[in-house]
Design a protein around this motif. Structure first.
Motif, short mmCIF file in Angstrom:
data_model
loop_
_atom_site.label_atom_id
_atom_site.label_comp_id
_atom_site.label_asym_id
_atom_site.label_seq_id
_atom_site.Cartn_x
_atom_site.Cartn_y
_atom_site.Cartn_z
N TYR A 290 79.28 -35.27 -17.18
CA TYR A 290 78.35 -34.77 -16.16
C TYR A 290 78.75 -35.29 -14.78
N LYS A 293 81.62 -33.29 -13.43
CA LYS A 293 81.16 -31.99 -12.93
C LYS A 293 80.52 -32.15 -11.55
N GLN A 294 79.72 -33.20 -11.39
CA GLN A 294 79.04 -33.44 -10.11
C GLN A 294 80.01 -33.79 -9.01
#
Length: 303
Positions: A290, A293-294
């Protein structure tokens, strides 16, 4: 003139559909009966009087010799599965039976007397090649993801459990690497699911070409893969992930489908001594993914 009991018994044994060998403790073929079907068996009666080590490759002959001794030592019926081809047996003409590597079930029992001058076993060989191949196919389809040709989710987590046990029991170090295809929804929406499938296959084949034999790759579902990596040094997981990321970032999905470039985001977690379930390992890698992705995708994060 009637047939005596001995001759009658021999006639009955000779008519058996499966091959029956009498093998002595020293490895001599004392007798061969049955197995008259050329579709299932080679005709092996020329073996009588020969020794295992005269007609088989040494490693295979030793395996059979060990099984004979094991049966005589245990003094009971033993069952063994093994593979053998006509080319392995020097006395055979391959044209006399089925081609290729065959699978057999051997049911082996001690011979009740010393009729052949030494201890011996009765070895009944049944050709189970068709059943064996079917079982292999069933296992394959139960463990392998059809699209990517990697382990499916169930098999991957089964392997993760085994690696976690090895980590806890033997202190061998592992990392869990999550790999997610960037902009996969865009690929499907813009170019169609056919191109999405191509992307999945491209990622899988690239990973398989780079991973070591000790690494395990599986598809979790959708656009997400996972790797169980046996650590060789403190940076080996990151080095592997970076090599994957860099190689994949230079690829396009498929010139015939679309020329969109591929990239992946990666999250890595290490197995640690505070873990008591594989869920903790998975969740840390998922958090790291995550973060990647950020950060803008096409990068690697550790947790």
């Amino acid at each position: 003139m009637g047939i005596d009991n001995h001759d009658e018994h021999l006639a009955l044994i000779a008519a058996l559909p499966d091959l029956v060998f009498v093998l002595t403790e020293s490895g001599r073929y004392a007798a061969v009966f049955g197995g008259q079907s050329n579709e299932l068996y080679h005709q092996e009666h020329a073996l009588v009087g020969r020794n295992l080590f005269d007609v088989l490759p040494h490693e295979k002959a030793q395996w059979f010799s060990d099984r004979i001794l094991q049966t005589l030592t245990e003094n009971k019926l033993m069952v063994f599965d093994y593979s053998l081809s006509g080319e392995d047996v020097d006395t055979l003409e391959n044209q006399s039976g089925p081609e290729g590597l065959l699978r057999f079930e051997g049911r082996v029992t001690p011979f009740p007397t010393n009729r052949y001058g030494e201890r011996a076993v009765i070895w009944v060989a049944r050709n189970i090649t068709e059943r064996y191949q079917l079982e292999k196919q069933l296992i394959y389809h139960s463990e392998v993801d059809v699209l990517s040709k990697t382990f499916n989710r169930r098999k991957l987590f089964e392997q993760l459990e085994k690696s976690f046990y090895t980590f806890q029991r033997y202190q061998e170090r592992y990392s869990f690497i999550l790999v997610d295809i960037d902009d996969f929804k865009l690929i499907n929406d813009k170019y169609g699911h056919h191109c999405g499938d191509k992307a999945i296959q491209h990622i899988a084949s690239t990973c398989l070409s780079i991973l070591r034999r000790s690494d395990i790759l599986g598809r979790l579902g959708g656009d997400e893969f996972a790797i169980i990596h046996k650590v060789t040094d403190k940076d080996s997981a990151y080095v592997l992930a970076e090599r994957l990321r860099n190689t994949i970032s230079q690829l396009v999905i498929d010139p015939d489908c679309c020329n969109m470039k591929l990239s992946i985001s990666v999250g890595i977690s290490q197995f640690n001594s505070n873990d008591y379930t594989i869920d903790q390992i998975y969740k840390r890698a998922d958090v790291a993914l995550y973060v990647s992705k950020q950060k803008g995708k096409n990068c690697i994060s550790l947790n």
